[in-house]
Design an enzyme around this catalytic site. Sequence first.
Site, PDB file in Angstrom:
ATOM      1  N   ASN A  11       0.857  -1.185   0.000  1.00 25.87           N
ATOM      2  CA  ASN A  11       0.000   0.000   0.000  1.00 25.87           C
ATOM      3  C   ASN A  11       0.893   1.234   0.000  1.00 25.87           C
ATOM      4  O   ASN A  11       1.472   1.588   1.024  1.00 25.87           O
ATOM      5  CB  ASN A  11      -0.912  -0.024   1.228  1.00 25.87           C
ATOM      6  CG  ASN A  11      -1.832   1.177   1.296  1.00 25.87           C
ATOM      7  OD1 ASN A  11      -1.934   1.952   0.349  1.00 25.87           O
ATOM      8  ND2 ASN A  11      -2.525   1.332   2.418  1.00 25.87           N
ATOM      9  N   LYS A  13       0.002   4.233  -0.254  1.00 28.07           N
ATOM     10  CA  LYS A  13      -0.698   5.359   0.387  1.00 28.07           C
ATOM     11  C   LYS A  13      -0.529   6.632  -0.447  1.00 28.07           C
ATOM     12  O   LYS A  13      -0.542   6.570  -1.670  1.00 28.07           O
ATOM     13  CB  LYS A  13      -0.221   5.518   1.832  1.00 28.07           C
ATOM     14  CG  LYS A  13      -0.399   4.237   2.652  1.00 28.07           C
ATOM     15  CD  LYS A  13      -0.155   4.443   4.118  1.00 28.07           C
ATOM     16  CE  LYS A  13      -0.368   3.132   4.862  1.00 28.07           C
ATOM     17  NZ  LYS A  13      -0.199   3.292   6.325  1.00 28.07           N
ATOM     18  N   HIS A  96      -9.470   0.523   5.005  1.00 25.93           N
ATOM     19  CA  HIS A  96      -8.213   0.771   5.718  1.00 25.93           C
ATOM     20  C   HIS A  96      -8.478   1.705   6.897  1.00 25.93           C
ATOM     21  O   HIS A  96      -9.338   2.585   6.837  1.00 25.93           O
ATOM     22  CB  HIS A  96      -7.180   1.378   4.768  1.00 25.93           C
ATOM     23  CG  HIS A  96      -5.802   1.413   5.336  1.00 25.93           C
ATOM     24  ND1 HIS A  96      -5.388   2.395   6.217  1.00 25.93           N
ATOM     25  CD2 HIS A  96      -4.738   0.582   5.167  1.00 25.93           C
ATOM     26  CE1 HIS A  96      -4.131   2.168   6.557  1.00 25.93           C
ATOM     27  NE2 HIS A  96      -3.714   1.067   5.937  1.00 25.93           N
ATOM     28  N   GLU A 170      -4.981  -5.210  10.584  1.00 24.02           N
ATOM     29  CA  GLU A 170      -4.011  -4.132  10.785  1.00 24.02           C
ATOM     30  C   GLU A 170      -4.287  -3.424  12.107  1.00 24.02           C
ATOM     31  O   GLU A 170      -5.146  -2.536  12.169  1.00 24.02           O
ATOM     32  CB  GLU A 170      -4.104  -3.118   9.644  1.00 24.02           C
ATOM     33  CG  GLU A 170      -3.658  -3.644   8.302  1.00 24.02           C
ATOM     34  CD  GLU A 170      -3.380  -2.510   7.334  1.00 24.02           C
ATOM     35  OE1 GLU A 170      -2.251  -2.428   6.850  1.00 24.02           O
ATOM     36  OE2 GLU A 170      -4.278  -1.698   7.094  1.00 24.02           O
TER      37      GLU A 170
END
Length: 257
Positions: A11, A13, A96, A170
């Site tokens: 990821n 981001k 997320h 996560e």
Amino acid sequence: MPARRPFIGGNFKCNGSLDFIKSHVAAIAAHKIPDSVDVVIAPSAVHLSTAIAANTSKQLRIAAQNVYLEGNGAWTGETSVEMLQDMGLKHVIVGHSERRRIMGETDEQSAKKAKRALEKGMTVIFCVGETLDERKANRTMEVNIAQLEALGKELGESKMLWKEVVIAYEPVWSIGTGVVATPEQAEEVHVGLRKWFAEKVCAEGAQHIRIIYGGSANGSNCEKLGQCPNIDGFLVGGASLKPEFMTMIDILTKTRT
């Protein structure tokens, strides 16, 4: 150990320039990626086309970091499933913690996004996780299961949809902090999530659904984490922007195949 196909996602981001994305994606694509492991990277939306063009590997997949819960229409700033698929994408990250905690995305919205993407034929990396305060209050499983139950409410027992879900645990207190859950802590949650799936969705499917770990995962800790029987791979943040990501691919391959 069940024969679940290992999965590693990067990821990116809100990071990178056009030049960086070109060179970094090209480097990952040039790395020898075995066909026994799923490798997916998620650049920012504005870098998707650049990443797709730089990807010369059939084993490397490009994913989106987010998607909207409706189709094309008057949704300023959003991206529909149809748009992602028009670019040839087959994977998307949903739920997320940065979307949930910073952008205010609710469990229900995350679940609806995932459902629509799944119904349109995409694979969804569905993120769950607890904050440090929630962990200290002994609410770890309560919070994670609540996030999964929202998805369960949308998908029901549809095996066709669930089989395209990759659950990413996560812990929020570990993301970007350098504080990593111990293998024991991570495995405990993964076992709990798999147990929930067995009891609420499908006992047989629980042995096949992939549950990966995210939260400061890197080349130094991924081997021990990957040795846990219920950790099927990783969703990598900062380390996915470095050559270290290729090292993690190799370690996961060695550990889980």
